[in-house]
Design an enzyme around this catalytic site. Structure first.
Site, PDB file in Angstrom:
ATOM      1  N   ASN A  99       0.856  -1.190   0.000  1.00  7.80           N
ATOM      2  CA  ASN A  99       0.000   0.000   0.000  1.00  7.80           C
ATOM      3  C   ASN A  99       0.895   1.244   0.000  1.00  7.80           C
ATOM      4  OD1 ASN A  99      -1.451   2.262   1.001  1.00  7.80           O
ATOM      5  ND2 ASN A  99      -3.061   0.902   1.735  1.00  7.80           N
ATOM      6  N   ASP A 152      -0.096   4.438  -0.192  1.00 11.22           N
ATOM      7  CA  ASP A 152      -0.808   5.670   0.168  1.00 11.22           C
ATOM      8  C   ASP A 152       0.084   6.706   0.850  1.00 11.22           C
ATOM      9  OD1 ASP A 152      -3.267   4.838  -0.764  1.00 11.22           O
ATOM     10  OD2 ASP A 152      -3.912   4.027   1.173  1.00 11.22           O
ATOM     11  N   HIS A 153       0.945   6.216   1.753  1.00  8.59           N
ATOM     12  CA  HIS A 153       1.672   7.186   2.578  1.00  8.59           C
ATOM     13  C   HIS A 153       2.846   7.843   1.863  1.00  8.59           C
ATOM     14  CE1 HIS A 153      -1.128   6.706   5.659  1.00  8.59           C
ATOM     15  NE2 HIS A 153      -0.933   5.407   5.736  1.00  8.59           N
ATOM     16  N   ARG A 180       3.515  18.857   1.444  1.00 10.50           N
ATOM     17  CA  ARG A 180       4.143  20.060   0.909  1.00 10.50           C
ATOM     18  C   ARG A 180       3.486  20.558  -0.377  1.00 10.50           C
ATOM     19  NH1 ARG A 180       9.092  21.813   3.160  1.00 10.50           N
ATOM     20  NH2 ARG A 180       8.725  21.504   5.366  1.00 10.50           N
ATOM     21  N   HIS A 211      -5.729   3.532  -1.549  1.00 12.79           N
ATOM     22  CA  HIS A 211      -7.051   3.862  -1.008  1.00 12.79           C
ATOM     23  C   HIS A 211      -7.395   5.283  -1.440  1.00 12.79           C
ATOM     24  CE1 HIS A 211      -9.746   4.088   2.875  1.00 12.79           C
ATOM     25  NE2 HIS A 211     -10.405   4.363   1.777  1.00 12.79           N
ATOM     26  N   ARG A 246      -9.484   7.950  -0.896  1.00 12.90           N
ATOM     27  CA  ARG A 246     -10.462   8.362   0.123  1.00 12.90           C
ATOM     28  C   ARG A 246     -11.305   9.509  -0.386  1.00 12.90           C
ATOM     29  NH1 ARG A 246      -9.048   6.327   5.568  1.00 12.90           N
ATOM     30  NH2 ARG A 246     -10.770   7.597   6.291  1.00 12.90           N
ATOM     31  N   ARG A 274      -6.988  12.487   0.872  1.00 13.52           N
ATOM     32  CA  ARG A 274      -5.871  12.914   1.724  1.00 13.52           C
ATOM     33  C   ARG A 274      -4.545  12.267   1.324  1.00 13.52           C
ATOM     34  NH1 ARG A 274      -7.384   9.845   7.317  1.00 13.52           N
ATOM     35  NH2 ARG A 274      -9.389  10.795   6.905  1.00 13.52           N
ATOM     36  N   HIS A 275      -4.605  11.143   0.625  1.00 16.77           N
ATOM     37  CA  HIS A 275      -3.322  10.615   0.116  1.00 16.77           C
ATOM     38  C   HIS A 275      -3.397  10.456  -1.406  1.00 16.77           C
ATOM     39  CE1 HIS A 275      -5.451   7.117   1.796  1.00 16.77           C
ATOM     40  NE2 HIS A 275      -5.037   7.375   2.993  1.00 16.77           N
ATOM     41  N   GLU A 303      -8.735   0.306  -2.828  1.00 14.38           N
ATOM     42  CA  GLU A 303      -9.593   0.326  -1.633  1.00 14.38           C
ATOM     43  C   GLU A 303     -10.571   1.478  -1.788  1.00 14.38           C
ATOM     44  OE1 GLU A 303      -7.159   0.725   1.794  1.00 14.38           O
ATOM     45  OE2 GLU A 303      -6.150  -1.171   1.459  1.00 14.38           O
ATOM     46  N   THR A 329      -7.175   6.281  10.083  1.00  7.61           N
ATOM     47  CA  THR A 329      -7.026   5.171   9.139  1.00  7.61           C
ATOM     48  C   THR A 329      -8.286   4.321   9.249  1.00  7.61           C
ATOM     49  OG1 THR A 329      -5.637   3.280   8.506  1.00  7.61           O
ATOM     50  CG2 THR A 329      -5.746   3.780  10.849  1.00  7.61           C
ATOM     51  N   THR A 330      -8.389   3.267   8.439  1.00  9.46           N
ATOM     52  CA  THR A 330      -9.598   2.443   8.467  1.00  9.46           C
ATOM     53  C   THR A 330      -9.662   1.716   9.805  1.00  9.46           C
ATOM     54  OG1 THR A 330      -9.138   2.139   6.129  1.00  9.46           O
ATOM     55  CG2 THR A 330     -10.932   0.843   7.054  1.00  9.46           C
ATOM     56  N   GLU A 389     -10.914  -9.532   2.952  1.00 12.17           N
ATOM     57  CA  GLU A 389      -9.658  -9.165   3.601  1.00 12.17           C
ATOM     58  C   GLU A 389      -9.943  -9.038   5.092  1.00 12.17           C
ATOM     59  OE1 GLU A 389      -7.066  -6.315   1.744  1.00 12.17           O
ATOM     60  OE2 GLU A 389      -6.329  -5.636   3.695  1.00 12.17           O
ATOM     61  N   HIS A 402      -3.587  -4.741   7.804  1.00 12.47           N
ATOM     62  CA  HIS A 402      -3.706  -3.594   8.711  1.00 12.47           C
ATOM     63  C   HIS A 402      -2.799  -3.759   9.929  1.00 12.47           C
ATOM     64  CE1 HIS A 402      -5.291   0.008  10.579  1.00 12.47           C
ATOM     65  NE2 HIS A 402      -5.851   0.261   9.409  1.00 12.47           N
ATOM     66  N   GLY A 403      -1.889  -2.807  10.072  1.00 11.56           N
ATOM     67  CA  GLY A 403      -1.025  -2.778  11.249  1.00 11.56           C
ATOM     68  C   GLY A 403       0.074  -3.833  11.254  1.00 11.56           C
ATOM     69  N   GLY A 431       1.088  -1.378   4.384  1.00  7.89           N
ATOM     70  CA  GLY A 431       1.444  -0.042   3.931  1.00  7.89           C
ATOM     71  C   GLY A 431       2.245   0.764   4.917  1.00  7.89           C
ATOM     72  N   HIS A 432       1.593   1.226   5.974  1.00 10.76           N
ATOM     73  CA  HIS A 432       2.186   2.234   6.854  1.00 10.76           C
ATOM     74  C   HIS A 432       3.571   1.829   7.354  1.00 10.76           C
ATOM     75  CE1 HIS A 432       2.751   4.503  10.620  1.00 10.76           C
ATOM     76  NE2 HIS A 432       2.216   5.477   9.906  1.00 10.76           N
TER      77      HIS A 432
END
Ligand code: PXP
Length: 243
Positions: free
Chosen positions: A10, A12-13, A21, A46, A48, A52-53, A73, A103-104, A154, A193-194, A215-216
């Protein structure tokens, strides 16, 4: 033999940092190229409601350029359904989305939302997009996914990722029971997730799971060791757990 466990990255980040920026660096497309070179099996993004990403233009670029399967997503809204049908990604993972969350935060209530989700899933299925439902690992939600004719679920590993002690074994059991139940009913189970280097092993060892979306942690760890090394290390830990 236990089937291959795919790693969906993922990204996204990468876009979150870019957006901080307002310019075009770091470029999510460049991250996709690193995922390709590092042996990632897919790209997850994702889109959203608040963008936001990842943004619509990012999706255009990724869809046009990468040969990796894209897992989009999306919230269960008309707007996102139209976007998915227009882009036709390999897969669409329906997630719950609250504007104020970071986050989700929990799984989709596939059981409670049956009437809302059924026509949406039918349209995605008809378009050849592989639908996945991001749900808590429990039997009621799997039963709902079966009734909704979702080919993939998932399983949300957020609770597993954030608990400790005796609760950890309980959570792991919930995830492995849910994966087994899904597989017995012809649904392909994924999880995410996580997940981190330290907690991915017991999840990767669940034989019915076919894909993890991470992802994160991977993007955060990339700050210290680089994205390529971060992905390769996650892959190695998944492979070691798989045996
Ligand atoms: N899977 C789903 C459905 C998600 O919503 C997310 C977070 O966007 C992930 C996997 C990845 O979670 P994390 O960023 O914590 O690895």
């Amino acid at each position: 033999m236990t089937p291959h466990l795919r790693l969906g990255v993922n990204i996204d980040h990468v876009a979150t940092i870019r957006n901080a920026r307002g310019g075009d660096h770091p470029d999510p497309w460049r991250a996709v190229q690193v995922v390709e070179a590092a042996g990632g099996d897919g790209i997850t993004v994702h889109l959203r409601e608040d963008r936001r990403h990842i943004r619509d233009a990012d999706l255009d670029v990724l869809m046009a350029r990468t040969t990796l399967p894209i897992n989009l997503e999306m919230a269960a809204t008309e707007e996102m359904l139209e976007i998915a049908l227009r882009h036709k990604p390999h897969a669409a993972c329906i997630v719950p989305e609250k504007r104020e969350e970071r986050t989700t935060e929990g799984g989709l209530d596939a059981a409670g939302l049956h009437n809302h989700l059924a026509p949406m899933i039918a349209r995605l299925n008809d378009a050849g997009i592989r639908v996945s439902l991001f749900i808590e690992p429990d039997a009621r939600q799997i039963d709902a996914a079966i009734r909704l004719k979702a080919p993939v679920v998932e399983l949300h590993t957020g609770r597993y990722a954030h608990c400790e002690g005796a609760e950890l074994a309980t959570e792991l059991r919930r995830i492995s029971d849910a994966a087994a139940l899904a597989a017995r009913n012809g649904i392909e189970p994924h999880a995410g997730h996580g997940l981190t280097f330290d907690n991915v092993g017991p999840i990767a060892a669940i034989p019915q799971l076919r894909e993890l979306n991470i992802g994160h942690f991977l993007i955060g760890e990339a700050i210290f060791i680089g994205l390529d090394a971060s992905i390769r290390e996650m892959r190695a830990r998944m492979d070691a757990a798989r045996g």
